[in-house]
Design an enzyme around this catalytic site. Structure first.
Site, PDB file in Angstrom:
ATOM      1  N   VAL A  16       0.854  -1.189   0.000  1.00  0.00           N
ATOM      2  CA  VAL A  16       0.000   0.000   0.000  1.00  0.00           C
ATOM      3  C   VAL A  16       0.890   1.239   0.000  1.00  0.00           C
ATOM      4  CG1 VAL A  16      -1.940  -1.121   1.149  1.00  0.00           C
ATOM      5  CG2 VAL A  16      -0.187  -0.003   2.531  1.00  0.00           C
ATOM      6  N   CYS A  17       0.329   2.367  -0.428  1.00  0.00           N
ATOM      7  CA  CYS A  17       1.067   3.623  -0.426  1.00  0.00           C
ATOM      8  C   CYS A  17       1.433   3.985   1.006  1.00  0.00           C
ATOM      9  CB  CYS A  17       0.217   4.744  -1.038  1.00  0.00           C
ATOM     10  SG  CYS A  17       0.074   4.612  -2.821  1.00  0.00           S
ATOM     11  N   PRO A  18       2.619   4.526   1.282  1.00  0.00           N
ATOM     12  CA  PRO A  18       3.641   4.929   0.321  1.00  0.00           C
ATOM     13  C   PRO A  18       4.635   3.822  -0.009  1.00  0.00           C
ATOM     14  CG  PRO A  18       4.312   5.660   2.475  1.00  0.00           C
ATOM     15  CD  PRO A  18       2.956   4.951   2.641  1.00  0.00           C
ATOM     16  N   HIS A  19       4.415   2.617   0.514  1.00  0.00           N
ATOM     17  CA  HIS A  19       5.371   1.525   0.299  1.00  0.00           C
ATOM     18  C   HIS A  19       5.495   1.139  -1.170  1.00  0.00           C
ATOM     19  CE1 HIS A  19       5.776   1.126   4.599  1.00  0.00           C
ATOM     20  NE2 HIS A  19       4.463   1.100   4.698  1.00  0.00           N
ATOM     21  N   THR A  20       4.438   1.369  -1.949  1.00  0.00           N
ATOM     22  CA  THR A  20       4.515   1.054  -3.379  1.00  0.00           C
ATOM     23  C   THR A  20       5.590   1.897  -4.047  1.00  0.00           C
ATOM     24  OG1 THR A  20       2.685   2.600  -3.718  1.00  0.00           O
ATOM     25  CG2 THR A  20       2.136   0.263  -3.660  1.00  0.00           C
TER      26      THR A  20
END
Length: 81
Positions: A16-20
């Site tokens: 999920v954002c911001p991990h993407t």
């Protein structure tokens, strides 16, 4: 399918954002200038934010393909090293 050949492929559909974006940036850092990374992203926030963030960092967005299954494949060329 695609006439673009990626030098490295990444699937962040489990993130999920911001991990993407963070994961995409780590993979892009492994490439040399001019090489291409393909990134499989979920619809929604990831497909809106990751291409924009990469472009803001100066990388070249080559294409964004709709996989017709709720995911997209982004092709980005690394610019700068």
């Amino acid at each position: 399918m695609s006439d673009i050949t990626a030098d490295l492929e990444l699937d962040v559909t489990d993130r999920v954002c911001p991990h993407t974006f963070v994961k995409t940036k780590v993979y892009l850092d492994e490439l040399d200038e001019g090489q291409i990374l393909s990134v499989r992203l979920n619809d929604g926030e990831p497909v809106q934010n990751v291409p924009r963030s990469l472009k803001d960092e100066g990388h070249q967005i080559l294409r964004l393909d709709d996989n017709n299954d709720g995911t997209f494949t982004l092709y980005v060329k690394k610019v700068g090293d």
